[in-house]
Scaffold this motif. Structure first.
Motif, PDB file in Angstrom:
ATOM      1  N   ILE B  36       0.799  -1.320   0.019  1.00  0.00           N
ATOM      2  CA  ILE B  36      -0.179  -0.021   0.044  1.00  0.00           C
ATOM      3  C   ILE B  36       0.970   1.334  -0.076  1.00  0.00           C
ATOM      4  CG2 ILE B  36      -1.642   1.419   1.476  1.00  0.00           C
ATOM      5  CD1 ILE B  36      -2.818  -1.640   2.434  1.00  0.00           C
ATOM      6  N   LEU B  37       1.967   1.154   0.804  1.00  0.00           N
ATOM      7  CA  LEU B  37       2.609   2.463   1.090  1.00  0.00           C
ATOM      8  C   LEU B  37       3.822   2.611   0.139  1.00  0.00           C
ATOM      9  CD1 LEU B  37       2.671   2.191   4.893  1.00  0.00           C
ATOM     10  CD2 LEU B  37       1.266   4.030   3.530  1.00  0.00           C
ATOM     11  N   TYR B  38       4.186   1.517  -0.326  1.00  0.00           N
ATOM     12  CA  TYR B  38       5.703   1.370  -1.537  1.00  0.00           C
ATOM     13  C   TYR B  38       6.636   2.306  -0.696  1.00  0.00           C
ATOM     14  CZ  TYR B  38       6.642   0.211  -5.804  1.00  0.00           C
ATOM     15  OH  TYR B  38       7.374  -0.562  -7.169  1.00  0.00           O
ATOM     16  N   HIS B  76      -5.701  -1.780   7.428  1.00  0.00           N
ATOM     17  CA  HIS B  76      -6.344  -0.360   7.997  1.00  0.00           C
ATOM     18  C   HIS B  76      -5.227   0.925   8.209  1.00  0.00           C
ATOM     19  CE1 HIS B  76      -9.792   1.752   9.593  1.00  0.00           C
ATOM     20  NE2 HIS B  76      -8.896   2.097  10.544  1.00  0.00           N
ATOM     21  N   LEU B  77      -4.250   0.506   9.034  1.00  0.00           N
ATOM     22  CA  LEU B  77      -3.270   1.532   9.298  1.00  0.00           C
ATOM     23  C   LEU B  77      -2.666   2.207   8.120  1.00  0.00           C
ATOM     24  CD1 LEU B  77      -1.644  -0.054  12.480  1.00  0.00           C
ATOM     25  CD2 LEU B  77      -3.146   2.134  12.507  1.00  0.00           C
ATOM     26  N   ALA B  78      -2.189   1.095   7.206  1.00  0.00           N
ATOM     27  CA  ALA B  78      -1.484   1.561   5.979  1.00  0.00           C
ATOM     28  C   ALA B  78      -2.405   2.588   5.207  1.00  0.00           C
ATOM     29  CB  ALA B  78      -1.109   0.369   5.265  1.00  0.00           C
ATOM     30  N   LEU B  79      -3.692   2.226   4.904  1.00  0.00           N
ATOM     31  CA  LEU B  79      -4.535   2.980   4.228  1.00  0.00           C
ATOM     32  C   LEU B  79      -4.567   4.270   4.781  1.00  0.00           C
ATOM     33  CD1 LEU B  79      -7.080   0.511   3.234  1.00  0.00           C
ATOM     34  CD2 LEU B  79      -5.662   1.763   1.585  1.00  0.00           C
ATOM     35  N   ASP B  80      -4.712   4.429   6.286  1.00  0.00           N
ATOM     36  CA  ASP B  80      -4.988   5.682   7.077  1.00  0.00           C
ATOM     37  C   ASP B  80      -3.782   6.487   6.715  1.00  0.00           C
ATOM     38  OD1 ASP B  80      -7.333   5.337   8.091  1.00  0.00           O
ATOM     39  OD2 ASP B  80      -6.594   4.670  10.220  1.00  0.00           O
ATOM     40  N   ARG B  81      -2.637   5.937   6.702  1.00  0.00           N
ATOM     41  CA  ARG B  81      -1.326   6.372   6.646  1.00  0.00           C
ATOM     42  C   ARG B  81      -1.131   7.092   5.041  1.00  0.00           C
ATOM     43  NH1 ARG B  81       4.207   6.064   8.981  1.00  0.00           N
ATOM     44  NH2 ARG B  81       3.035   5.257  11.069  1.00  0.00           N
ATOM     45  N   LEU B  82      -1.653   6.321   4.246  1.00  0.00           N
ATOM     46  CA  LEU B  82      -1.558   6.835   2.768  1.00  0.00           C
ATOM     47  C   LEU B  82      -2.380   8.035   2.704  1.00  0.00           C
ATOM     48  CD1 LEU B  82      -0.769   5.740  -0.197  1.00  0.00           C
ATOM     49  CD2 LEU B  82      -2.859   5.062  -0.326  1.00  0.00           C
ATOM     50  N   LYS B  84      -3.168  10.249   4.960  1.00  0.00           N
ATOM     51  CA  LYS B  84      -2.232  11.403   5.453  1.00  0.00           C
ATOM     52  C   LYS B  84      -1.244  11.844   4.386  1.00  0.00           C
ATOM     53  CE  LYS B  84      -3.029   9.969  10.049  1.00  0.00           C
ATOM     54  NZ  LYS B  84      -2.597   9.116  11.380  1.00  0.00           N
ATOM     55  N   HIS B  85      -0.683  11.035   4.023  1.00  0.00           N
ATOM     56  CA  HIS B  85       0.635  11.368   3.090  1.00  0.00           C
ATOM     57  C   HIS B  85      -0.194  12.010   1.785  1.00  0.00           C
ATOM     58  CE1 HIS B  85       3.807   8.998   5.158  1.00  0.00           C
ATOM     59  NE2 HIS B  85       3.043   9.408   5.982  1.00  0.00           N
ATOM     60  N   HIS B  86      -1.337  11.712   1.546  1.00  0.00           N
ATOM     61  CA  HIS B  86      -2.080  12.039   0.434  1.00  0.00           C
ATOM     62  C   HIS B  86      -1.444  11.620  -1.057  1.00  0.00           C
ATOM     63  CE1 HIS B  86      -5.631  14.207  -0.423  1.00  0.00           C
ATOM     64  NE2 HIS B  86      -4.941  15.208  -1.192  1.00  0.00           N
ATOM     65  N   ALA B  87      -1.821  12.634  -2.024  1.00  0.00           N
ATOM     66  CA  ALA B  87      -1.578  11.994  -3.217  1.00  0.00           C
ATOM     67  C   ALA B  87      -0.206  11.740  -3.822  1.00  0.00           C
ATOM     68  CB  ALA B  87      -2.439  12.654  -4.282  1.00  0.00           C
ATOM     69  N   GLN B  88       0.615  12.678  -3.318  1.00  0.00           N
ATOM     70  CA  GLN B  88       2.038  12.863  -3.531  1.00  0.00           C
ATOM     71  C   GLN B  88       2.781  11.638  -3.454  1.00  0.00           C
ATOM     72  OE1 GLN B  88       0.904  14.641  -1.197  1.00  0.00           O
ATOM     73  NE2 GLN B  88       2.355  15.071   0.356  1.00  0.00           N
ATOM     74  N   LYS B  89       2.511  10.956  -2.425  1.00  0.00           N
ATOM     75  CA  LYS B  89       3.215   9.682  -2.104  1.00  0.00           C
ATOM     76  C   LYS B  89       2.574   8.463  -2.448  1.00  0.00           C
ATOM     77  CE  LYS B  89       6.374  10.036   1.311  1.00  0.00           C
ATOM     78  NZ  LYS B  89       7.117   9.341   2.445  1.00  0.00           N
ATOM     79  N   ARG B  90       1.343   8.556  -3.454  1.00  0.00           N
ATOM     80  CA  ARG B  90       0.414   7.671  -3.910  1.00  0.00           C
ATOM     81  C   ARG B  90       1.101   6.775  -4.945  1.00  0.00           C
ATOM     82  NH1 ARG B  90      -5.377   8.905  -3.721  1.00  0.00           N
ATOM     83  NH2 ARG B  90      -4.666   9.189  -1.629  1.00  0.00           N
ATOM     84  N   SER B  91       1.606   5.974  -4.935  1.00  0.00           N
ATOM     85  CA  SER B  91       2.408   5.124  -6.253  1.00  0.00           C
ATOM     86  C   SER B  91       2.359   3.847  -6.091  1.00  0.00           C
ATOM     87  CB  SER B  91       3.653   5.664  -6.566  1.00  0.00           C
ATOM     88  OG  SER B  91       4.661   5.635  -5.397  1.00  0.00           O
ATOM     89  N   GLY B  92       3.059   3.047  -7.062  1.00  0.00           N
ATOM     90  CA  GLY B  92       3.230   1.504  -6.675  1.00  0.00           C
ATOM     91  C   GLY B  92       1.900   0.617  -6.911  1.00  0.00           C
ATOM     92  N   TYR B 145      -4.334  -8.090  -0.746  1.00  0.00           N
ATOM     93  CA  TYR B 145      -3.116  -8.213  -0.422  1.00  0.00           C
ATOM     94  C   TYR B 145      -2.147  -7.435  -1.598  1.00  0.00           C
ATOM     95  CZ  TYR B 145      -3.844 -12.306   2.712  1.00  0.00           C
ATOM     96  OH  TYR B 145      -4.145 -13.178   3.872  1.00  0.00           O
ATOM     97  N   LEU B 146      -2.822  -6.950  -2.514  1.00  0.00           N
ATOM     98  CA  LEU B 146      -2.256  -5.910  -3.397  1.00  0.00           C
ATOM     99  C   LEU B 146      -0.978  -6.629  -4.168  1.00  0.00           C
ATOM    100  CD1 LEU B 146      -2.773  -2.704  -1.661  1.00  0.00           C
ATOM    101  CD2 LEU B 146      -4.139  -3.367  -3.507  1.00  0.00           C
ATOM    102  N   SER B 147      -1.136  -7.862  -4.106  1.00  0.00           N
ATOM    103  CA  SER B 147       0.019  -8.654  -4.860  1.00  0.00           C
ATOM    104  C   SER B 147      -0.113  -8.293  -6.491  1.00  0.00           C
ATOM    105  CB  SER B 147      -0.256 -10.350  -4.657  1.00  0.00           C
ATOM    106  OG  SER B 147      -0.166 -10.515  -3.330  1.00  0.00           O
ATOM    107  N   SER B 148       1.237  -8.361  -6.893  1.00  0.00           N
ATOM    108  CA  SER B 148       1.424  -7.942  -8.461  1.00  0.00           C
ATOM    109  C   SER B 148       0.939  -9.128  -9.115  1.00  0.00           C
ATOM    110  CB  SER B 148       2.931  -7.986  -8.586  1.00  0.00           C
ATOM    111  OG  SER B 148       3.496  -9.239  -8.355  1.00  0.00           O
ATOM    112  N   ILE B 149       0.464  -9.026 -10.341  1.00  0.00           N
ATOM    113  CA  ILE B 149      -0.158  -9.806 -11.209  1.00  0.00           C
ATOM    114  C   ILE B 149       1.083 -11.274 -11.296  1.00  0.00           C
ATOM    115  CG2 ILE B 149      -0.733 -10.528 -13.536  1.00  0.00           C
ATOM    116  CD1 ILE B 149      -2.780  -8.845 -12.191  1.00  0.00           C
ATOM    117  N   LYS B 150       2.427 -10.723 -11.464  1.00  0.00           N
ATOM    118  CA  LYS B 150       3.438 -11.718 -11.667  1.00  0.00           C
ATOM    119  C   LYS B 150       3.445 -12.783 -10.326  1.00  0.00           C
ATOM    120  CE  LYS B 150       8.464 -11.433 -11.856  1.00  0.00           C
ATOM    121  NZ  LYS B 150       9.539 -10.632 -11.749  1.00  0.00           N
TER     122      LYS B 150
END
Lengths: 640, 185
Positions: B36-38, B76-82, B84-92, B145-150
């Motif tokens: 989630i947080l990458y 839950h904690l990771a999504l909350d943290r995401l 807070k960090h807002h869009a600029q950290k959203r990647s991965g 789990y947000l696992s990669s397709i691979k």
């Protein structure tokens, strides 16, 4: 943020599913297999590219003259032109340069089916031992008298029939002594059906002599010959002896399930069928079919109707079947797409929404949402197209349409927008909308002659701009409409008097908190609304028409989530009761029943039920309320 | 150490409960948080917060499945943290998963009903209940789990394209399911 909310809601996934998908527990295949597969793929890819890299693409539609002798040649010609897509590049080399990432394969792998549980159905050759002496009691609160709608709950005077995600249950109606008589799963293995069932879409009918359940079972076929193929199984079950239910007939039709009705022992079954990459040497890829048990057969060419200008590659198919024997009495297919279906005593009205674009001065484009309504008569056991009309706006659901004394009444939300598109030097396109969302949204009520399609009366923008139609109910020459500004959670309810189409009168409630998602006549001159309050929680409200206008008589609110499916509500007009399953945020899953005494709502029942409110149903029989939900069953003496 | 024994340690207020949890589920929680947080740093902090939350929650909680109990807290904690960090950290991976999930959201213009997270969760579980096991595993791996397709392809022994096709088809079925249930998010 919507998809984020969806992602967050994934947090409520059951532990069971998380455990079974735990990355640490899932089996990993040996690495050599992966590398072997990759190497093989690379070899194949290089060979294929070497052969075809510089061959120019053919840009003309495929020649289909070889099918000139086919009775479906007119369909083939139409579909060939419509489904052919000109290649984007001149050859594979260009395509390769444009990006190797576009070379994607679509491999379909086998997937496993969950194990079925419970006893299976009896053998077809095992005769039932009892003769039915039951009386049919309809529990679906039908939109049109005599036009029965499918649901997951039906009853006779002796038994309750209930279905939840492909599991069928039969309960006896014996007050406190009621019991489960039979249960089984109607699911079938992937090997049998070549795909998997949409269990949540199952619904069924009980014949008027209470001897037959007709079950509609949509599924998707995922074999390697089709990218995907939606089909519908229709199964006839002999329930003469409810402890020994037997399958007597099964047919399969192509297309995604759209809707169905039963009228006078005839089942109307409607599907939508999408044509993708047709192979004109294989009729199953471009023609609607039916399998009566002896393999798939195409609908007769005479029954496939093409419009003058072909614009859609989707069929709407309609089958008229005997409800119990499933014998086909008539079928028809139209190259059009249908969304909502309303069925009157002798006609089917299918709607199809589209957006009309009009180019305007200075490069501006105007869009206007429209709905095409096609009428198909099913009188006398034959399906006959009766023409179509177009109205502005979109319909909310089947309750937005009604036929009454030769007049089709329709309520829509109109949506217009005006914008200008700018194409930048890098090829990107940006739009600047100059009509704001509120001013582009309106409401309309149309009264249309069903034979001439002449608009007899029209009421435009009866609600303030920006309000959308959230629920509609026609009742004779009255129409009740709830509109709302969904984001602001406020709603007026409108009462239309349509007895004189040259002088339509309308009254409204003024602004009320929340809005109704279902409106229904509650008896004694009251209108019942079920929907949201200002906090997006459950609100049930009763309205009454007065000389001055329309007034809210009573309202019940609860901090709870609930089903928005009208069929899941138990409504008893005689006793002025409404019951429904809810998720109470303080108490969990409950089933509640409210009594309206003319002044206020009173909770007469609030019991826990370990079942999702989506699957809860109830029937009141001799003072006892029989509640079903998933595998739960409760009988409550309501007046104690 | 068995889950039950670890839970017992929490109930006894023994600090070794955290060590045992870290030993057994540290990587599992980290995997969920990182997807989630990458970010290594954020994921580690999130996992540490998970231990603290678990310490405060047990007792009174007595989780029957400690793995999913911890996993849900971490997520839950990771999504909350995401948030807070807002869009600029959203990647991965989450960006891709969010994009894919957006296909499942019925068209709000059709005027369906807004719905809360819990009711949506119920609808998701009802949908999952009707899926074949392997398809369900793939769906949960991808969107919980947000696992990669691979990674999914490797673990279910299928090609990546087959996983993509199955997921695409499942998303379409999910969209139909939400539409059928009258759900708008």
């Amino acid at each position: 943020m919507k998809n984020k909310k969806l992602l967050r809601a994934m947090g409520y996934i059951d532990d069971q599913y998380l455990t079974e998908a735990d990355p640490r527990a899932m089996k990993k295949s040996p690495k050599w297999r992966k590398w072997t597969t990759i190497a093989a793929c690379i070899c194949l890819l290089v060979s294929a590219l070497g052969l075809y890299l510089f061959l120019p693409y053919d840009t003309s539609p495929p020649d289909v003259s070889q099918y000139a002798d086919s009775e479906y040649y007119h369909v083939i010609q139409g579909l060939n032109a419509l489904t052919y897509q000109k290649p984007k590049y001149k050859n594979n080399f260009q395509a390769l340069l444009a990006g190797l990432s576009s070379l994607k394969g679509a491999v379909v792998e086998d997937v496993e089916m969950p194990e079925t549980n419970g006893p299976s159905l009896g053998s077809p050759d095992t005769p039932g031992e009892e003769n039915s002496d039951q009386t049919y009691e309809e529990v679906t609160d039908n939109q049109v008298d005599g036009v029965i709608e499918g649901d997951i709950f039906k009853r006779s005077d002796k038994y309750l029939y209930y279905m939840c995600v492909s599991n069928l249950y039969v309960y006896s109606i014996e007050k406190e002594d009621s019991e489960l008589l039979f249960s089984c799963s109607l699911d079938r293995s992937r090997e049998e059906i070549g795909g998997w069932y949409f269990g949540q879409q199952f619904e069924f009918y009980l014949s008027s002599d209470c001897t037959t359940l007709t079950v509609i079972m949509p599924f998707v076929e995922d074999n390697k010959n089709h990218w995907e193929r939606y089909l519908v199984d229709v199964v006839s079950l002999d329930v003469t002896d409810p402890t020994n239910i037997r399958e007597t007939k099964r047919i399969t039709v192509t297309g995604a399930y759209l809707s169905s009705r039963v009228v006078d022992g005839e089942l109307l079954l409607m599907t939508n069928m999408q044509i993708r990459n047709p192979d004109f040497s294989d009729e199953s890829t471009f023609l609607p079919q039916i399998n009566m048990g002896n393999g798939f057969e195409c609908i007769s060419a005479d029954n496939i109707m093409l419009p003058d200008t072909l614009t859609s590659t989707r069929y709407t198919t309609v089958f008229l079947l005997d409800e119990t024997t499933l014998e086909v009495k008539s079928d028809a297919a139209f190259l059009s797409y249908s969304q909502e279906v309303y069925v009157s005593r002798d006609s089917i009205y299918a709607t199809s929404q589209y957006t009309e674009r009009t180019e305007q001065a200075y490069g501006y484009t105007k869009t206007d949402v429209k709905t095409e309504i096609a009428r198909l008569s099913y009188a006398n056991g034959t399906l006959t197209p009766m023409g179509k009309t177009t109205v502005r706006g979109s319909v909310k659901n089947q309750y937005s349409l009604d036929e009454y004394h030769g007049v089709l009444r329709v309520v829509t939300t109109t949506r217009t927008a005006q914008f200008k598109e700018t194409v930048w030097s890098n090829g990107n396109v940006s739009s600047s909308v100059i009509t704001n969302e509120t001013s582009g949204i309106g409401t309309a009520l149309y009264c249309i002659d069903i034979d001439t399609w002449e608009t007899l009366a029209e009421v435009k923008n009866f609600a303030p701009a920006g309000e959308t139609v959230e629920s509609v109910r026609f009742d004779g020459d009255k129409a009740y409409v709830c509109t709302a500004v969904v984001l602001e959670l406020s709603d007026p309810v409108f009462f239309f008097d349509l007895s004189d189409l040259s002088n339509i009168t309308v009254k409204d409630t003024g602004i009320i908190d929340g809005f109704s998602l279902s409106l229904v006549n509650f008896g004694n001159g009251y209108l019942l609304g079920v929907g949201f309050n200002g906090n997006r929680m459950l609100k049930i409200e009763v309205y009454e028409e007065s000389e001055a206008g329309v007034v809210s008589v009573a309202a019940y609110e609860k901090n709870a989530a609930f089903s928005t499916n009208y069929k899941s509500y138990f409504i008893d007009r005689e006793n002025q009761l409404i019951g429904l399953g809810i998720y109470d945020y303080n108490q969990g899953y409950r089933y509640i029943v409210l009594h309206f005494d003319g002044f206020a709502f009173r909770e007469v029942l609030n019991v826990p039920i370990g079942a999702n409110y989506l699957y809860c149903r109830a029937a009141l029989i001799d003072g006892y309320l029989y509640i079903v939900g998933e595998d739960q069953f409760q009988v409550v003496n309501l007046w104690n | 150490m068995e889950d039950q024994k670890i839970v017992d340690l929490y109930w006894e207020r023994a600090e070794s409960a955290i060590q045992e949890t870290q030993k057994k589920y540290g990587k599992y929680c980290y995997h969920i948080a990182y997807a989630i947080l990458y970010s290594n740093e954020d994921a580690e902090e999130c996992v540490n917060d998970t231990y603290l939350r678990a310490w405060n929650a047990i007792p009174p909680a007595k989780p029957s499945r400690l793995s999913t109990f911890l996993g849900k807290i971490t997520r839950h904690l990771a999504l909350d943290r995401l948030d807070k960090h807002h869009a600029q950290k959203r990647s991965g991976p989450i960006t891709l998963a969010l994009d894919e999930l957006s296909e499942c959201i019925p068209d709000a213009a059709s005027g369906l009903d807004p719905i809360d997270e819990i009711a949506l969760g119920d609808a998701i579980n009802a949908f999952l209940a009707g899926l074949p096991l392997k398809t369900r595993q793939m769906f949960v791996r991808r969107y919980w789990y947000l696992s990669s397709i691979k990674d999914i392809a490797r673990d279910v022994d299928m090609s990546e394209s087959a996983v993509k096709v199955t997921l695409m088809r499942t998303r379409e079925a999910f969209r139909l399911h939400l539409e059928k249930e009258g759900i708008v998010i």
